[in-house]
Design a protein around this motif. Structure first.
Motif, PDB file in Angstrom:
ATOM      1  N   GLY A  59      18.779 -53.538  74.668  1.00 33.00           N
ATOM      2  CA  GLY A  59      17.328 -53.450  74.787  1.00 33.00           C
ATOM      3  C   GLY A  59      16.691 -54.627  75.496  1.00 33.00           C
ATOM      4  O   GLY A  59      15.471 -54.795  75.445  1.00 33.00           O
ATOM      5  N   LEU A  60      17.502 -55.451  76.175  1.00 34.34           N
ATOM      6  CA  LEU A  60      16.961 -56.621  76.869  1.00 34.34           C
ATOM      7  C   LEU A  60      16.419 -56.274  78.247  1.00 34.34           C
ATOM      8  O   LEU A  60      15.556 -56.989  78.774  1.00 34.34           O
ATOM      9  CB  LEU A  60      18.035 -57.705  76.996  1.00 34.34           C
ATOM     10  CG  LEU A  60      18.525 -58.308  75.677  1.00 34.34           C
ATOM     11  CD1 LEU A  60      19.694 -59.250  75.926  1.00 34.34           C
ATOM     12  CD2 LEU A  60      17.389 -59.040  74.981  1.00 34.34           C
ATOM     13  N   VAL A  61      16.933 -55.209  78.852  1.00 35.14           N
ATOM     14  CA  VAL A  61      16.474 -54.798  80.178  1.00 35.14           C
ATOM     15  C   VAL A  61      16.230 -53.297  80.163  1.00 35.14           C
ATOM     16  O   VAL A  61      16.689 -52.583  79.267  1.00 35.14           O
ATOM     17  CB  VAL A  61      17.506 -55.165  81.278  1.00 35.14           C
ATOM     18  CG1 VAL A  61      17.751 -56.666  81.311  1.00 35.14           C
ATOM     19  CG2 VAL A  61      18.810 -54.406  81.075  1.00 35.14           C
ATOM     20  N   GLU A  62      15.504 -52.825  81.148  1.00 35.86           N
ATOM     21  CA  GLU A  62      15.226 -51.399  81.273  1.00 35.86           C
ATOM     22  C   GLU A  62      15.249 -51.005  82.727  1.00 35.86           C
ATOM     23  O   GLU A  62      14.880 -51.789  83.611  1.00 35.86           O
ATOM     24  CB  GLU A  62      13.863 -51.056  80.668  1.00 35.86           C
ATOM     25  CG  GLU A  62      12.690 -51.761  81.342  1.00 35.86           C
ATOM     26  CD  GLU A  62      11.362 -51.494  80.649  1.00 35.86           C
ATOM     27  OE1 GLU A  62      11.366 -50.700  79.682  1.00 35.86           O
ATOM     28  OE2 GLU A  62      10.346 -52.061  81.063  1.00 35.86           O
ATOM     29  N   GLY A  63      15.713 -49.798  82.978  1.00 31.90           N
ATOM     30  CA  GLY A  63      15.745 -49.294  84.336  1.00 31.90           C
ATOM     31  C   GLY A  63      14.432 -48.636  84.705  1.00 31.90           C
ATOM     32  O   GLY A  63      13.817 -47.966  83.876  1.00 31.90           O
ATOM     33  N   ARG A  64      13.990 -48.858  85.938  1.00 34.22           N
ATOM     34  CA  ARG A  64      12.778 -48.213  86.450  1.00 34.22           C
ATOM     35  C   ARG A  64      13.173 -47.391  87.665  1.00 34.22           C
ATOM     36  O   ARG A  64      13.736 -47.917  88.629  1.00 34.22           O
ATOM     37  CB  ARG A  64      11.721 -49.264  86.820  1.00 34.22           C
ATOM     38  CG  ARG A  64      11.272 -50.102  85.641  1.00 34.22           C
ATOM     39  CD  ARG A  64      10.236 -51.143  86.036  1.00 34.22           C
ATOM     40  NE  ARG A  64       9.924 -52.038  84.923  1.00 34.22           N
ATOM     41  CZ  ARG A  64       9.124 -53.092  85.030  1.00 34.22           C
ATOM     42  NH1 ARG A  64       8.553 -53.398  86.216  1.00 34.22           N
ATOM     43  NH2 ARG A  64       8.888 -53.868  83.982  1.00 34.22           N
ATOM     44  N   SER A  65      12.878 -46.121  87.596  1.00 31.75           N
ATOM     45  CA  SER A  65      13.324 -45.186  88.622  1.00 31.75           C
ATOM     46  C   SER A  65      12.919 -45.637  90.022  1.00 31.75           C
ATOM     47  O   SER A  65      11.752 -45.920  90.289  1.00 31.75           O
ATOM     48  CB  SER A  65      12.739 -43.796  88.340  1.00 31.75           C
ATOM     49  OG  SER A  65      13.153 -42.866  89.303  1.00 31.75           O
TER      50      SER A  65
END
Length: 250
Positions: A59-65
């Motif tokens: 949960g430290l990073v997230e992908g953005r389309s």
């Protein structure tokens, strides 16, 4: 690989995690690309990809389309206060699950009759297949989803009574203790077991989490003279909330 030596992808993930925690990679910063990780750490594409997957699972990073992978904002955990104490004037479903009187919240709910599966039947002390009233709740604090709850009550106790539907009738919207008292069932004990697991896809969708996030699960059961009268599963996002207990000294 010798004992204690980490795989390459964990070493890379650990270094990137350290940079996120110490602020070298602040929130909303784009994570180094797979090619950049490969070059900087001298690892393969596979290792670079697995390291990114670890950080995403944590949960430290997230992908953005169409944009890449970014460091997530780290929320300051808030508290869900648990207590066997109930106000003399009665408790709403929200106050039943969040004992901190300074926190205001709302809830949505839906109830339906169902057959008790083996796990729920065991928790309620009834036979598998017996009819129960199942009620699902979504609790919000300041408009933000904070907790899910699914409760089960034996219809052998509440069926054909004014409290059969927890959110309808003269005591609709009251807590379990008050509703049971109305049909001469005196709740005198409650037990809770707290655990953690990865959130289910439908749970994280409702709570605003991302795949891989961990949730806290509180299994709560109310008793009257040793007989279970209600059991519930509370699901709380672990990255945003902590569960705190107020245990009065007798």
């Amino acid at each position: 690989m010798t004992f204690g030596e980490q795989p390459a992808y964990l070493r890379v993930a650990g270094d990137l995690r350290k940079k996120i925690v110490d602020g070298s990679l602040p929130p909303h910063t784009r994570l180094p690309s797979q090619a950049r990780i490969r070059e900087e750490y001298g690892v393969s594409d596979t290792v670079a990809l697995e390291a990114r997957k670890v950080l995403m699972a944590e949960g430290l990073v997230e992908g953005r389309s169409g944009s890449g992978t970014y460091v997530r904002e780290r929320p300051v955990p808030r508290r869900v206060s648990r207590s066997g104490y109930r106000p003399s004037g009665g408790a709403t479903p929200f106050r039943q699950e969040q004992a901190d009187a300074s926190v205001r919240g709302t809830w949505e709910s839906s109830s339906e009759q169902a057959e008790a599966g083996s796990v729920i039947a065991e928790r309620l002390g009834i036979k598998t297949g017996e009819r129960v009233m199942r009620t699902k709740y979504l609790f919000r604090e300041a408009g933000e989803p904070m907790m899910l709850s699914t409760s089960w009550e034996p219809l052998a106790l509440t069926g054909r009574t004014p409290v059969m539907l927890p959110e309808e009738g003269p005591l609709g919207g009251m807590g379990v203790v008050e509703r049971m008292r109305a049909i001469d069932i005196i709740v005198d004990n409650v037990t809770e077991e707290v655990g953690a697991r990865p959130g289910l896809a439908e749970e994280l969708h409702l709570l605003g989490g991302v795949p891989g996030h961990v949730v806290l699960v509180v299994q709560r059961t109310y008793y009257a003279s040793g007989r279970p009268v209600e059991t519930a599963d509370l699901v709380i996002p672990a990255d945003r909330y902590r569960v705190a207990y107020h245990l009065p000294v007798k």
